[in-house]
Every structure is written in C-alpha cells, then in structure tokens.
Design a protein around this motif. Sequence first.
Motif, PDB file in Angstrom:
ATOM      1  N   LEU A  65     100.465 -16.828  78.484  1.00 35.40           N
ATOM      2  CA  LEU A  65     101.938 -16.751  78.892  1.00 35.40           C
ATOM      3  C   LEU A  65     102.234 -15.471  78.963  1.00 35.40           C
ATOM      4  O   LEU A  65     103.209 -15.510  78.842  1.00 35.40           O
ATOM      5  N   ALA A  66     101.448 -14.525  78.046  1.00 34.03           N
ATOM      6  CA  ALA A  66     102.384 -13.578  77.380  1.00 34.03           C
ATOM      7  C   ALA A  66     102.353 -12.697  78.656  1.00 34.03           C
ATOM      8  O   ALA A  66     103.303 -11.522  79.047  1.00 34.03           O
ATOM      9  N   ASN A  67     101.529 -12.774  79.653  1.00 29.61           N
ATOM     10  CA  ASN A  67     100.911 -12.261  81.038  1.00 29.61           C
ATOM     11  C   ASN A  67     102.368 -12.603  82.034  1.00 29.61           C
ATOM     12  O   ASN A  67     101.959 -11.923  83.302  1.00 29.61           O
TER      13      ASN A  67
ATOM     14  N   GLY B  69     105.322  -8.294  78.537  1.00 31.29           N
ATOM     15  CA  GLY B  69     104.509  -8.040  79.010  1.00 31.29           C
ATOM     16  C   GLY B  69     103.518  -7.583  77.092  1.00 31.29           C
ATOM     17  O   GLY B  69     104.122  -8.766  76.510  1.00 31.29           O
ATOM     18  N   SER B  70     102.234  -7.160  77.171  1.00 30.61           N
ATOM     19  CA  SER B  70     101.939  -6.929  75.575  1.00 30.61           C
ATOM     20  C   SER B  70     100.814  -5.297  75.836  1.00 30.61           C
ATOM     21  O   SER B  70     100.592  -5.592  77.416  1.00 30.61           O
ATOM     22  N   PHE B  71     100.554  -5.393  74.435  1.00 33.37           N
ATOM     23  CA  PHE B  71      99.375  -4.466  74.638  1.00 33.37           C
ATOM     24  C   PHE B  71      97.929  -4.588  74.787  1.00 33.37           C
ATOM     25  O   PHE B  71      97.262  -4.891  75.975  1.00 33.37           O
ATOM     26  N   TYR B  72      97.488  -5.395  74.162  1.00 32.28           N
ATOM     27  CA  TYR B  72      96.297  -5.559  73.888  1.00 32.28           C
ATOM     28  C   TYR B  72      96.335  -7.243  74.896  1.00 32.28           C
ATOM     29  O   TYR B  72      94.823  -6.920  75.162  1.00 32.28           O
TER      30      TYR B  72
ATOM     31  N   ARG C  57      95.711  -3.799  81.720  1.00 34.90           N
ATOM     32  CA  ARG C  57      94.743  -3.116  81.711  1.00 34.90           C
ATOM     33  C   ARG C  57      93.525  -4.126  81.573  1.00 34.90           C
ATOM     34  O   ARG C  57      92.275  -3.242  81.340  1.00 34.90           O
ATOM     35  N   ALA C  58      93.413  -4.653  81.262  1.00 36.40           N
ATOM     36  CA  ALA C  58      91.767  -5.512  81.455  1.00 36.40           C
ATOM     37  C   ALA C  58      91.421  -5.472  82.978  1.00 36.40           C
ATOM     38  O   ALA C  58      89.833  -5.142  83.003  1.00 36.40           O
ATOM     39  N   LEU C  59      92.351  -5.812  83.948  1.00 39.02           N
ATOM     40  CA  LEU C  59      92.002  -5.589  85.043  1.00 39.02           C
ATOM     41  C   LEU C  59      91.158  -4.045  85.437  1.00 39.02           C
ATOM     42  O   LEU C  59      90.652  -3.745  86.319  1.00 39.02           O
ATOM     43  N   ALA C  60      92.178  -3.363  84.836  1.00 33.33           N
ATOM     44  CA  ALA C  60      91.747  -2.221  85.446  1.00 33.33           C
ATOM     45  C   ALA C  60      89.796  -1.400  84.715  1.00 33.33           C
ATOM     46  O   ALA C  60      89.067  -0.798  85.219  1.00 33.33           O
TER      47      ALA C  60
ATOM     48  N   ALA D  21      89.047  -3.213  78.205  1.00 29.55           N
ATOM     49  CA  ALA D  21      90.323  -2.423  77.509  1.00 29.55           C
ATOM     50  C   ALA D  21      90.102  -2.174  76.245  1.00 29.55           C
ATOM     51  O   ALA D  21      90.273  -0.406  76.157  1.00 29.55           O
ATOM     52  N   PHE D  22      89.093  -2.995  75.569  1.00 30.13           N
ATOM     53  CA  PHE D  22      88.497  -2.418  74.028  1.00 30.13           C
ATOM     54  C   PHE D  22      87.656  -2.171  73.453  1.00 30.13           C
ATOM     55  O   PHE D  22      87.373  -3.413  74.631  1.00 30.13           O
ATOM     56  N   THR D  23      87.029  -2.654  72.471  1.00 26.10           N
ATOM     57  CA  THR D  23      86.079  -2.677  72.022  1.00 26.10           C
ATOM     58  C   THR D  23      85.627  -4.372  71.942  1.00 26.10           C
ATOM     59  O   THR D  23      86.206  -4.967  71.566  1.00 26.10           O
TER      60      THR D  23
END
Length: 397
Positions: free
Chosen positions: A81-83, A228-231, A236-239, A247-249
């Motif tokens: 939902l955040a996206n 939008g969101s950061f985490y 960002r995840a697609l990149a 994107a993150f650990t």
Amino acid sequence: MTRHDARISEVPSTYRLRLPGPTEVPERVRQAIARPVVNHRGPEFRAELARAEELLQPILGTANRILFFACSGTGMMEAALANIVSPGAALLVVAHGQFGERFAAIGRSLPAKVDVLEVPWGEAVDPAVIEARLRETEYRAVVLIHNESSTGVVSDLVAIGAVLRDHPALLVVDSVSGLGGVEMRQDEWGVDIVVSASQKALMCPPGLGLASVSAKAWRVINRDDRVGSFYWDFRRALAAAEKAETAFTAPVGLVGGLCEALAMIHEEGLPNVLERHRRLAAALRAGGTALGFGVFGSAPLLSSTVVVFTLPARSDGTQIDGGQIVRDLYDRHRTVIAGARNRLSGRVIRIGTMGAFGQGTILTDLAQLEGSLIRLGCPVTPGAGLLAANAALATGC
C-alpha cells in the motif's frame, strides 16, 4: 541454566507444529539455513538470490522481477500500500476475515481514504459487488486476501481479476498463506501486486517477505504523487534486484533456505504439490466432519492450506470452546494447532495443511482430535474420522 535456556531444552522431539503458519521446516531447509553466512553483496549471495527469483516465478505465475525484504507478511502488506497510495487516494479493501481487516487498518495508517467492503466471514467475495463499487467511486486499488487463513476461504481471483483487468484501479493481493499451496497465476489473472512471506507453504522460518509487481502497478508506483517510503520503496528494491541484490541487508540464511524449499517444490512438481495440498485438506475436512466437527463457512472455494472447524457439543448438550481443544492437544501430545484471536474466538479451531506434510500427518491429527473430543465429553464414534479420511483419500476426494 537460565529460564530461557530451560524452555529451549524442554521442546520435545514429539513436538508437532500444526499451525496455519509458521509451519514445520523440513530438515533439508534447516540444513541450508545453517550453512555459513556469506557476504550479502557478494557473488555467492547474488547467485542464490537470482536462483530464488527464478524458482519463485512459476509458483507465482509471473515473469515479473521478485522483490525481497527482511520482514513478516504484515510488512509486505504495508509495503504494497505504501508504494501506491497518494494523499487522498481511495482504496477499496475487501474484508472477509481477520487479515482483510488488517489490510484496512494498514490503509488507514497511511494518508488514504479507505472504504471497506464487508463480507460475512466464511462467505465468498462477490466480483459483481466489487464491479458495482468501482462504478460508484474512483479507487486507486482493490485490496484483498487471496487465502484468508482466519476463515479458510479463498478469493476467486480469476473472476475478480477479470473485473479489474481493463480498469485503472490496481488489484493488490496478499497471498501469505496461499502461495505454494493454493494456485496463483498472477499474470494470467491480472493481479497487479502479490505479496507473500516465507513461513507458510514456502516451508521456511518467518522473516523473508516478497512482492511481485505488474507493469500496470509500476506505472502508479513511478508517479510523483504517491506517499512513498524509504525501507519499503519498491523502486529502490527493483534497482537492487537488477543487480541481483536487495536494497538493504537481506536475511542471507533464509534466502538459502528458501532456495532449498523451492527446489523441493519443483522436484515434486508444482501441480503435484498443489494437488497434495488440496487432497489432504479435503481428507482432513472429511475426517473432522465424521468426528462431529463442522466446516466453517459456506464459500465454494475452500483453502488447501488451512482447515477451519466449528466445534461439536458435549453429550450433555453444552458447547465446548475451541481453546479447550488447543490446550488439550498441546498438553497431551505437544501438538500445536490454532484457535482464533478475533470475532471467532472460542468458536473454531484451525489446522495448517501446508508445506511438508503428508497422509500420515492428517491421520495423526484426526487420531489426536478424536481423543481430545472423548476427553472433553463429546459423543464420538471411535475410528470414524480415520475411516472417513481414508475413504476420501482412496477416492481422490
């Protein structure tokens, strides 16, 4: 020894995890998780992540990139939902169980207008009602649960997807308790965002979430008006996914375990896995009915990954409480099933039929349920549940 150490040492070899998630983790998967931790940006992990994506795509029924996050299923619900939400955007959330209600609560926590389509628990979601609501209001998305594990009801995504296919609204689906045990054909059915997690029919511990996103959904995600969101940012995840990274650990061990679990699914053959889930869930329902339980709900599509029973009465006519059976099975056998912590509290029990389980698992469940009913004073014909389940298995249900 600390109190916590003592608790760990008390878990017996006879412990049976029969919840509708988390589920028992096969030894092959546990061994894979226990392998040495590797660099989450290194070539070994990139190869493993790419392999997990390759093995997941046919299970999801998609050619989409798969996005991975370190989180629970609820985290992925929020991510979905955040996206896509922008201030004031309207969501139509279908609530036909506990997790539909959770989706609505997540939507309300965002700056979105949430309309809830209430469906009586245990009943089917009517695509015609969704279609009518879409004519009345401009919605950013229709949001629903594929396999509602609180009620054992499956949404008809074929029909609902047909309603949304040529409509600007997205179809956002939680298949946390369905994926790997209930058929999913995302691309064919027109599902725009599917989110799921590792701990149910995918046979891993909790902690790894995933999302598959359609081209239609990406057009919304890439707009500038969304919150939008950061985490949780899918862009960002697609990149990162384009580089075979997260994107993150990432939970490196869980990705290794997921690869092993997915290999097991493909070795058995996905059609065979889905049929095994369907057949054994139907056999458990047949056996439970013979013992005096009722099958909750009236929906035509019942889950292959969770069986939800209503409770019989005692010989004196008094009603037993679902929590009594849950406690009795744990105290007597260290078998862990679920009751309900919602409006069905005390009225149902829920048993997982997902992951690495077979005919013997179901027959053991029924033998233990029979004993529990006898101890609680319910009239039971000894052996009736096993007889009915074996008959269902013999005829293919």
